[in-house]
Design a protein around this motif. Structure first.
Motif, PDB file in Angstrom:
ATOM      1  N   VAL A  65       0.861  -1.247  -0.007  1.00  0.00           N
ATOM      2  CA  VAL A  65       0.131  -0.165   0.005  1.00  0.00           C
ATOM      3  C   VAL A  65       0.918   1.432   0.034  1.00  0.00           C
ATOM      4  O   VAL A  65       1.587   1.334   0.818  1.00  0.00           O
ATOM      5  N   LEU A  66       0.637   2.020  -0.960  1.00  0.00           N
ATOM      6  CA  LEU A  66       1.376   3.319  -1.013  1.00  0.00           C
ATOM      7  C   LEU A  66       0.804   4.377   0.038  1.00  0.00           C
ATOM      8  O   LEU A  66      -0.510   4.784  -0.663  1.00  0.00           O
ATOM      9  N   LEU A  67       1.336   5.095   0.865  1.00  0.00           N
ATOM     10  CA  LEU A  67       0.665   5.977   1.605  1.00  0.00           C
ATOM     11  C   LEU A  67       1.077   7.318   1.267  1.00  0.00           C
ATOM     12  O   LEU A  67       2.461   7.576   1.138  1.00  0.00           O
ATOM     13  N   ALA A  91      10.024  18.751  10.152  1.00  0.00           N
ATOM     14  CA  ALA A  91       8.747  17.666  10.536  1.00  0.00           C
ATOM     15  C   ALA A  91       9.154  16.405  10.235  1.00  0.00           C
ATOM     16  O   ALA A  91       9.910  16.024   9.222  1.00  0.00           O
ATOM     17  N   VAL A  92       8.605  15.330  11.041  1.00  0.00           N
ATOM     18  CA  VAL A  92       9.027  13.916  10.996  1.00  0.00           C
ATOM     19  C   VAL A  92       7.591  13.412  11.013  1.00  0.00           C
ATOM     20  O   VAL A  92       6.831  13.680  11.862  1.00  0.00           O
ATOM     21  N   TYR A  93       7.376  12.395  10.386  1.00  0.00           N
ATOM     22  CA  TYR A  93       6.199  11.594  10.212  1.00  0.00           C
ATOM     23  C   TYR A  93       6.340  10.213  10.809  1.00  0.00           C
ATOM     24  O   TYR A  93       7.051   9.359  10.354  1.00  0.00           O
ATOM     25  N   VAL A  94       5.492   9.832  11.762  1.00  0.00           N
ATOM     26  CA  VAL A  94       5.446   8.569  12.159  1.00  0.00           C
ATOM     27  C   VAL A  94       4.314   7.634  11.635  1.00  0.00           C
ATOM     28  O   VAL A  94       3.199   7.974  12.016  1.00  0.00           O
ATOM     29  N   VAL A  95       4.845   6.633  11.163  1.00  0.00           N
ATOM     30  CA  VAL A  95       3.709   5.756  10.368  1.00  0.00           C
ATOM     31  C   VAL A  95       3.492   4.406  11.267  1.00  0.00           C
ATOM     32  O   VAL A  95       4.429   4.000  11.694  1.00  0.00           O
ATOM     33  N   GLU A 107       4.364   1.130  15.430  1.00  0.00           N
ATOM     34  CA  GLU A 107       5.096   1.797  14.444  1.00  0.00           C
ATOM     35  C   GLU A 107       6.079   1.248  13.537  1.00  0.00           C
ATOM     36  O   GLU A 107       6.583   0.003  13.737  1.00  0.00           O
ATOM     37  N   LEU A 108       5.940   1.525  12.393  1.00  0.00           N
ATOM     38  CA  LEU A 108       6.501   1.084  11.100  1.00  0.00           C
ATOM     39  C   LEU A 108       7.866   1.861  10.805  1.00  0.00           C
ATOM     40  O   LEU A 108       8.705   1.147  10.642  1.00  0.00           O
ATOM     41  N   ALA A 109       7.812   2.969  10.845  1.00  0.00           N
ATOM     42  CA  ALA A 109       8.799   3.890  10.551  1.00  0.00           C
ATOM     43  C   ALA A 109       8.765   5.466  10.850  1.00  0.00           C
ATOM     44  O   ALA A 109       7.481   5.898  11.010  1.00  0.00           O
ATOM     45  N   GLN A 110       9.575   6.031  10.687  1.00  0.00           N
ATOM     46  CA  GLN A 110       9.608   7.473  10.955  1.00  0.00           C
ATOM     47  C   GLN A 110      10.425   8.043   9.662  1.00  0.00           C
ATOM     48  O   GLN A 110      11.424   7.850   9.360  1.00  0.00           O
ATOM     49  N   ALA A 154      -3.005  -9.971   1.461  1.00  0.00           N
ATOM     50  CA  ALA A 154      -4.103  -9.427   1.031  1.00  0.00           C
ATOM     51  C   ALA A 154      -5.151  -8.646   1.749  1.00  0.00           C
ATOM     52  O   ALA A 154      -5.964  -7.766   1.476  1.00  0.00           O
ATOM     53  N   ALA A 155      -5.196  -8.869   3.194  1.00  0.00           N
ATOM     54  CA  ALA A 155      -6.051  -8.536   4.178  1.00  0.00           C
ATOM     55  C   ALA A 155      -5.720  -6.917   4.561  1.00  0.00           C
ATOM     56  O   ALA A 155      -4.560  -6.253   4.399  1.00  0.00           O
ATOM     57  N   ALA A 156      -7.050  -6.365   4.499  1.00  0.00           N
ATOM     58  CA  ALA A 156      -6.803  -4.630   4.665  1.00  0.00           C
ATOM     59  C   ALA A 156      -6.518  -4.251   6.131  1.00  0.00           C
ATOM     60  O   ALA A 156      -6.590  -4.948   7.086  1.00  0.00           O
ATOM     61  N   LYS A 157      -5.511  -3.149   6.470  1.00  0.00           N
ATOM     62  CA  LYS A 157      -4.828  -3.016   7.561  1.00  0.00           C
ATOM     63  C   LYS A 157      -5.283  -1.382   7.808  1.00  0.00           C
ATOM     64  O   LYS A 157      -5.771  -0.500   6.537  1.00  0.00           O
ATOM     65  N   TRP A 158      -5.157  -0.743   8.801  1.00  0.00           N
ATOM     66  CA  TRP A 158      -5.188   0.476   9.112  1.00  0.00           C
ATOM     67  C   TRP A 158      -3.951   1.239   9.453  1.00  0.00           C
ATOM     68  O   TRP A 158      -3.276   0.516  10.156  1.00  0.00           O
ATOM     69  N   PHE A 159      -3.836   2.314   8.876  1.00  0.00           N
ATOM     70  CA  PHE A 159      -2.598   3.001   8.999  1.00  0.00           C
ATOM     71  C   PHE A 159      -2.742   4.334   9.554  1.00  0.00           C
ATOM     72  O   PHE A 159      -3.815   4.883   9.398  1.00  0.00           O
ATOM     73  N   SER A 160      -1.765   4.681  10.485  1.00  0.00           N
ATOM     74  CA  SER A 160      -1.807   6.057  10.937  1.00  0.00           C
ATOM     75  C   SER A 160      -0.564   6.677  10.655  1.00  0.00           C
ATOM     76  O   SER A 160       0.274   6.127  10.447  1.00  0.00           O
ATOM     77  N   VAL A 161      -0.583   8.161  10.563  1.00  0.00           N
ATOM     78  CA  VAL A 161       0.447   8.820  10.209  1.00  0.00           C
ATOM     79  C   VAL A 161       0.149   9.970  11.141  1.00  0.00           C
ATOM     80  O   VAL A 161      -0.640  10.833  11.073  1.00  0.00           O
ATOM     81  N   THR A 162       1.429  10.418  12.029  1.00  0.00           N
ATOM     82  CA  THR A 162       1.257  11.427  13.113  1.00  0.00           C
ATOM     83  C   THR A 162       2.482  12.494  12.898  1.00  0.00           C
ATOM     84  O   THR A 162       3.765  11.750  12.776  1.00  0.00           O
TER      85      THR A 162
END
Length: 265
Positions: A52-54, A64-68, A80-83, A96-104
């Motif tokens: 998935v491309l966010l 600014a840094v984004y926490v994914v 947390e996946l990455a910063q 292939a299952a759907a996931k929820w992603f957060s970006v802060t």
């Protein structure tokens, strides 16, 4: 026996005491509150092959840094996946299952208000789907490369403009000093017309000579920055020659002695 003096205050009551006027401080204490990062907007999830491309709207603040993060539900919890410091992130997973992603967003360690989005990898049904997804990936890469190149070009242009502005300032300062030296030579040439330095001329001549010699260190520093080797050498040779010449002016009194005249030799 102690004597007591009585004073007649009259028949009326004592006057009321006038209350003091309120005094207000001319300032108020204000506690500094650092600016908070704005709310993240524009978060979108684009399905790609095995991932998935966010992407999202960048925060208009320096550093600014984004926490994914990733989770199973909209409300989390998120792992947390990455910063990253760019407004995009590619999540690669064959699941292939759907996931929820957060970006802060976070600026200098202060977290802002993030956003969440649901996404799932692209399901490949045919070769045409694969070709289309590859085209989308290539287009996304092209846009990213063009954006990075444009940013680098703008930065290089800004540096070049600042360097040109500094060089112009150095040239103007050098020209002003050269003009001052030329003016001093002109005044000395005027003195040279009668081949005599009078006591009246000596105080100003002494001030001007000290000023010309005192600027030497600054002019040499500016010349080093501008890398003008030949001009620097000629300038120092001229000052050395002037200083040596002034040392020869001693008859009948030294050139900086206002008690008498000095003959030019």
């Amino acid at each position: 026996m102690r004597r007591v003096t009585l004073i007649d205050l009259g028949a009326g009551p004592l006057p009321a005491q006038t209350p003091p006027a309120a005094r207000f401080a001319p300032w108020l204490v204000q506690v500094y509150a650092p600016p908070q990062p704005p709310v993240l907007t524009g978060l979108a999830a684009t399905p790609v092959v095995d991932g998935v491309l966010l992407d999202w709207t960048p925060v208009p603040l320096s550093g600014a840094v984004y926490v994914v993060g990733i989770g199973e539900a909209q409300d989390g919890p998120f792992t947390e996946l990455a910063q990253v410091d760019v407004p995009r992130y590619l999540y690669s997973n064959a699941d292939a299952a759907a996931k929820w992603f957060s970006v802060t967003p976070s600026v200098r360690g202060v977290p802002g208000v993030g956003a969440t989005v649901e996404g799932a990898p692209k399901s490949i049904v045919s070769d045409e789907d694969l070709i289309e997804l590859q085209r989308q990936i290539d287009e996304a890469n092209r846009l990213r490369f063009e954006g990075d190149a444009k940013e680098a070009e703008d930065r290089a242009k800004e540096i070049a403009e600042k360097a040109e502005e500094l060089d112009k300032k150095l040239r103007e300062e050098r020209a002003a000093r050269e003009a001052a030296v030329a003016e001093e030579r002109k005044r000395i040439d005027a003195i040279d017309d009668d081949e005599i330095i009078s006591p009246v001329e000596k105080p100003q001549l002494r001030i001007d000579f000290a000023a010309v010699m005192g600027e030497r260190e600054g002019i040499n520093a500016q010349a080093d920055l501008s890398e003008v080797v030949d001009e620097k050498t000629a300038y120092n040779d001229a000052l050395d020659a002037l200083a040596e010449y002034m040392e020869t002016l001693t008859l009948p009194t030294r050139w900086d002695d206002p008690s008498g005249v000095t003959y030019l030799t």
